[in-house]
Motif scaffolding. Structure first.
Motif, PDB file in Angstrom:
ATOM      1  N   ILE A  27      45.078   4.213  -0.539  1.00 20.28           N
ATOM      2  CA  ILE A  27      44.540   5.325  -1.332  1.00 20.28           C
ATOM      3  C   ILE A  27      45.072   5.262  -2.758  1.00 20.28           C
ATOM      4  O   ILE A  27      44.311   5.402  -3.729  1.00 20.28           O
ATOM      5  CB  ILE A  27      44.894   6.671  -0.679  1.00 20.28           C
ATOM      6  CG1 ILE A  27      44.161   6.831   0.657  1.00 20.28           C
ATOM      7  CG2 ILE A  27      44.538   7.834  -1.609  1.00 20.28           C
ATOM      8  CD1 ILE A  27      44.529   8.081   1.427  1.00 20.28           C
ATOM      9  N   SER A  28      46.376   5.020  -2.911  1.00 22.67           N
ATOM     10  CA  SER A  28      46.976   4.951  -4.247  1.00 22.67           C
ATOM     11  C   SER A  28      46.392   3.798  -5.048  1.00 22.67           C
ATOM     12  O   SER A  28      46.114   3.932  -6.251  1.00 22.67           O
ATOM     13  CB  SER A  28      48.495   4.799  -4.131  1.00 22.67           C
ATOM     14  OG  SER A  28      49.075   5.934  -3.530  1.00 22.67           O
ATOM     15  N   ALA A  29      46.218   2.648  -4.384  1.00 20.87           N
ATOM     16  CA  ALA A  29      45.661   1.485  -5.080  1.00 20.87           C
ATOM     17  C   ALA A  29      44.231   1.761  -5.530  1.00 20.87           C
ATOM     18  O   ALA A  29      43.844   1.428  -6.664  1.00 20.87           O
ATOM     19  CB  ALA A  29      45.709   0.266  -4.164  1.00 20.87           C
ATOM     20  N   ALA A  30      43.438   2.376  -4.660  1.00 20.52           N
ATOM     21  CA  ALA A  30      42.048   2.684  -5.014  1.00 20.52           C
ATOM     22  C   ALA A  30      41.992   3.658  -6.183  1.00 20.52           C
ATOM     23  O   ALA A  30      41.177   3.499  -7.112  1.00 20.52           O
ATOM     24  CB  ALA A  30      41.314   3.244  -3.803  1.00 20.52           C
ATOM     25  N   THR A  44      36.738  -4.377  -2.769  1.00 16.53           N
ATOM     26  CA  THR A  44      37.667  -4.245  -1.651  1.00 16.53           C
ATOM     27  C   THR A  44      38.843  -5.190  -1.831  1.00 16.53           C
ATOM     28  O   THR A  44      39.999  -4.833  -1.544  1.00 16.53           O
ATOM     29  CB  THR A  44      36.949  -4.551  -0.324  1.00 16.53           C
ATOM     30  OG1 THR A  44      35.874  -3.614  -0.143  1.00 16.53           O
ATOM     31  CG2 THR A  44      37.897  -4.458   0.857  1.00 16.53           C
ATOM     32  N   ARG A  45      38.586  -6.408  -2.311  1.00 18.35           N
ATOM     33  CA  ARG A  45      39.655  -7.393  -2.502  1.00 18.35           C
ATOM     34  C   ARG A  45      40.681  -6.896  -3.523  1.00 18.35           C
ATOM     35  O   ARG A  45      41.895  -7.054  -3.332  1.00 18.35           O
ATOM     36  CB  ARG A  45      39.053  -8.735  -2.967  1.00 18.35           C
ATOM     37  CG  ARG A  45      40.071  -9.839  -3.240  1.00 18.35           C
ATOM     38  CD  ARG A  45      40.850 -10.198  -1.982  1.00 18.35           C
ATOM     39  NE  ARG A  45      41.829 -11.232  -2.245  1.00 18.35           N
ATOM     40  CZ  ARG A  45      41.578 -12.539  -2.159  1.00 18.35           C
ATOM     41  NH1 ARG A  45      40.356 -12.970  -1.820  1.00 18.35           N
ATOM     42  NH2 ARG A  45      42.521 -13.425  -2.383  1.00 18.35           N
ATOM     43  N   GLN A  46      40.215  -6.281  -4.600  1.00 19.60           N
ATOM     44  CA  GLN A  46      41.138  -5.739  -5.601  1.00 19.60           C
ATOM     45  C   GLN A  46      42.038  -4.673  -4.983  1.00 19.60           C
ATOM     46  O   GLN A  46      43.242  -4.630  -5.240  1.00 19.60           O
ATOM     47  CB  GLN A  46      40.348  -5.134  -6.769  1.00 19.60           C
ATOM     48  CG  GLN A  46      39.687  -6.130  -7.695  1.00 19.60           C
ATOM     49  CD  GLN A  46      38.855  -5.415  -8.751  1.00 19.60           C
ATOM     50  OE1 GLN A  46      37.842  -4.778  -8.446  1.00 19.60           O
ATOM     51  NE2 GLN A  46      39.306  -5.491  -9.987  1.00 19.60           N
ATOM     52  N   ILE A  47      41.441  -3.813  -4.173  1.00 20.23           N
ATOM     53  CA  ILE A  47      42.203  -2.713  -3.575  1.00 20.23           C
ATOM     54  C   ILE A  47      43.244  -3.242  -2.598  1.00 20.23           C
ATOM     55  O   ILE A  47      44.416  -2.848  -2.641  1.00 20.23           O
ATOM     56  CB  ILE A  47      41.246  -1.732  -2.863  1.00 20.23           C
ATOM     57  CG1 ILE A  47      40.315  -1.064  -3.878  1.00 20.23           C
ATOM     58  CG2 ILE A  47      42.041  -0.670  -2.099  1.00 20.23           C
ATOM     59  CD1 ILE A  47      39.184  -0.272  -3.260  1.00 20.23           C
ATOM     60  N   ASP A  49      44.541  -6.237  -2.402  1.00 17.50           N
ATOM     61  CA  ASP A  49      45.574  -7.031  -3.093  1.00 17.50           C
ATOM     62  C   ASP A  49      46.622  -6.110  -3.720  1.00 17.50           C
ATOM     63  O   ASP A  49      47.827  -6.354  -3.610  1.00 17.50           O
ATOM     64  CB  ASP A  49      44.951  -7.910  -4.172  1.00 17.50           C
ATOM     65  CG  ASP A  49      44.308  -9.170  -3.602  1.00 17.50           C
ATOM     66  OD1 ASP A  49      44.501  -9.436  -2.396  1.00 17.50           O
ATOM     67  OD2 ASP A  49      43.605  -9.878  -4.357  1.00 17.50           O
ATOM     68  N   LEU A  50      46.174  -5.052  -4.399  1.00 18.26           N
ATOM     69  CA  LEU A  50      47.118  -4.145  -5.044  1.00 18.26           C
ATOM     70  C   LEU A  50      47.948  -3.378  -4.013  1.00 18.26           C
ATOM     71  O   LEU A  50      49.144  -3.131  -4.228  1.00 18.26           O
ATOM     72  CB  LEU A  50      46.370  -3.164  -5.949  1.00 18.26           C
ATOM     73  CG  LEU A  50      47.237  -2.202  -6.760  1.00 18.26           C
ATOM     74  CD1 LEU A  50      48.208  -2.965  -7.666  1.00 18.26           C
ATOM     75  CD2 LEU A  50      46.375  -1.265  -7.605  1.00 18.26           C
ATOM     76  N   ALA A  51      47.327  -3.036  -2.891  1.00 18.92           N
ATOM     77  CA  ALA A  51      48.040  -2.300  -1.845  1.00 18.92           C
ATOM     78  C   ALA A  51      48.958  -3.202  -1.030  1.00 18.92           C
ATOM     79  O   ALA A  51      49.840  -2.710  -0.321  1.00 18.92           O
ATOM     80  CB  ALA A  51      47.044  -1.611  -0.922  1.00 18.92           C
ATOM     81  N   GLY A  52      48.749  -4.523  -1.109  1.00 19.06           N
ATOM     82  CA  GLY A  52      49.569  -5.454  -0.347  1.00 19.06           C
ATOM     83  C   GLY A  52      49.218  -5.480   1.124  1.00 19.06           C
ATOM     84  O   GLY A  52      50.100  -5.637   1.986  1.00 19.06           O
ATOM     85  N   VAL A  53      47.934  -5.327   1.451  1.00 24.39           N
ATOM     86  CA  VAL A  53      47.477  -5.381   2.833  1.00 24.39           C
ATOM     87  C   VAL A  53      46.265  -6.301   2.903  1.00 24.39           C
ATOM     88  O   VAL A  53      45.755  -6.759   1.870  1.00 24.39           O
ATOM     89  CB  VAL A  53      47.102  -3.982   3.369  1.00 24.39           C
ATOM     90  CG1 VAL A  53      48.278  -3.021   3.285  1.00 24.39           C
ATOM     91  CG2 VAL A  53      45.896  -3.412   2.622  1.00 24.39           C
ATOM     92  N   THR A  54      45.811  -6.558   4.107  1.00 22.53           N
ATOM     93  CA  THR A  54      44.607  -7.357   4.282  1.00 22.53           C
ATOM     94  C   THR A  54      43.421  -6.450   4.590  1.00 22.53           C
ATOM     95  O   THR A  54      43.586  -5.278   4.938  1.00 22.53           O
ATOM     96  CB  THR A  54      44.783  -8.371   5.421  1.00 22.53           C
ATOM     97  OG1 THR A  54      45.130  -7.672   6.617  1.00 22.53           O
ATOM     98  CG2 THR A  54      45.872  -9.384   5.080  1.00 22.53           C
TER      99      THR A  54
END
Length: 278
Positions: A27-30, A44-47, A49-54
């Motif tokens: 949520i924070s990354a988005a 989705t890939r940007q989100i 990557d920034l969140a550090g999840v797959t």
């Protein structure tokens, strides 16, 4: 470094117990990417990557990207309602309504992309609960004005009109917004915002001159006194629910008050050509 996930739940990496949960990080990354997007699509890939999840973690928590955006909108509404709800109240409810308007505009211009998601994509059956909470917050302030005899319309009706105008002005200002950030004082002085705010307030108060001097108090402007009195009493009874009246009696009494408060200027409810219509 991307986290090492266990399954699709997106468990925090070793030693990461103090970190926010994968759901919160998404949520924070988005929200961060949306704020910096300048209206461009966020992938989705940007989100992830920034969140550090797959991607499977996003799908696990939200179903898809649209589900994540719904959570982002809900978070935005929470912040919006919290910001309005923590405003220190003054002795003048009309002054507080003006301040709530300015806070609304400031939030919209400070969170442009989020605001567009929150208020720019509404439609039939898409009225978020938190929008109703914002309307009820405004209605409570207007209830104070009604109890003081300062309102010429029921608080719920006035709140709906004011919120509709507030959203419309904010969306229009967003369309014209420059890259230069605005302070709260700047926004309060914007001609379109101030003029529309005061115009819609004048349409719902018993004395339009109160909008220019909201702390002065209510002064009769020729509207039948029983109308202002009925609105004030209606607001008081709806908030207090006196035990002296049964539920049926209260509903009937409120119906009478509503008829009085909705009566045309200069005519008492029940007047007709056969008994005293001039």
């Amino acid at each position: 470094m991307r986290e090492t996930e266990t399954g699709v739940a997106g468990d925090a990496p070793d030693g990461g117990s103090a970190q926010a949960s994968p759901r919160e990080r998404l949520i924070s990354a988005a929200m961060e990417l949306l704020a910096a997007s300048n209206g461009k699509p966020v992938s989705t890939r940007q989100i992830t990557d920034l969140a550090g999840v797959t991607a499977p973690t996003l799908y696990h928590h939200f179903g898809d990207k649209d589900g994540l955006m719904e959570a982002v909108v809900a978070r935005g509404f929470e912040e919006f309602v919290q910001r309005e709800g923590t405003v220190e109240r003054s002795a003048s409810p009309l002054l507080d309504v003006q301040r709530l308007w300015d806070i609304h505009v400031h939030f919209g211009l400070s969170h442009a992309q989020l605001y567009m998601l929150m208020f720019g994509n509404t439609g039939p059956g898409r009225r978020p609960v938190l929008v109703e909470e914002a309307e009820h917050l405004l209605e409570r302030e207007l209830g104070r004005a009604a109890a003081a005899g300062q309102l010429a319309a029921p608080p719920a009706q006035a709140a709906r009109a004011i919120l509709a105008a507030n959203i419309g002005v904010t969306l229009m200002l967003l369309a014209d917004q420059s890259d230069q950030p605005l302070t709260s004082d700047d926004i309060a002085a914007l001609p379109l915002s101030a003029q529309t705010r005061d115009a819609v307030l004048r349409s719902v108060v018993s004395d339009p001159s109160l909008v220019d001097d909201p702390e002065r108090g209510a002064i009769s402007t020729g509207q039948p006194s029983y109308v202002a009195a009925a609105i004030a009493l209606n607001a008081t009874l709806e908030s207090s629910h006196p035990e002296q009246l049964s539920g049926t009696e209260m509903r009937l009494f409120l119906e009478w008050l509503h008829r009085l408060s909705s009566a045309p200027e200069g005519k008492t409810p029940g007047q007709n050509g056969a008994n005293g219509e001039s």
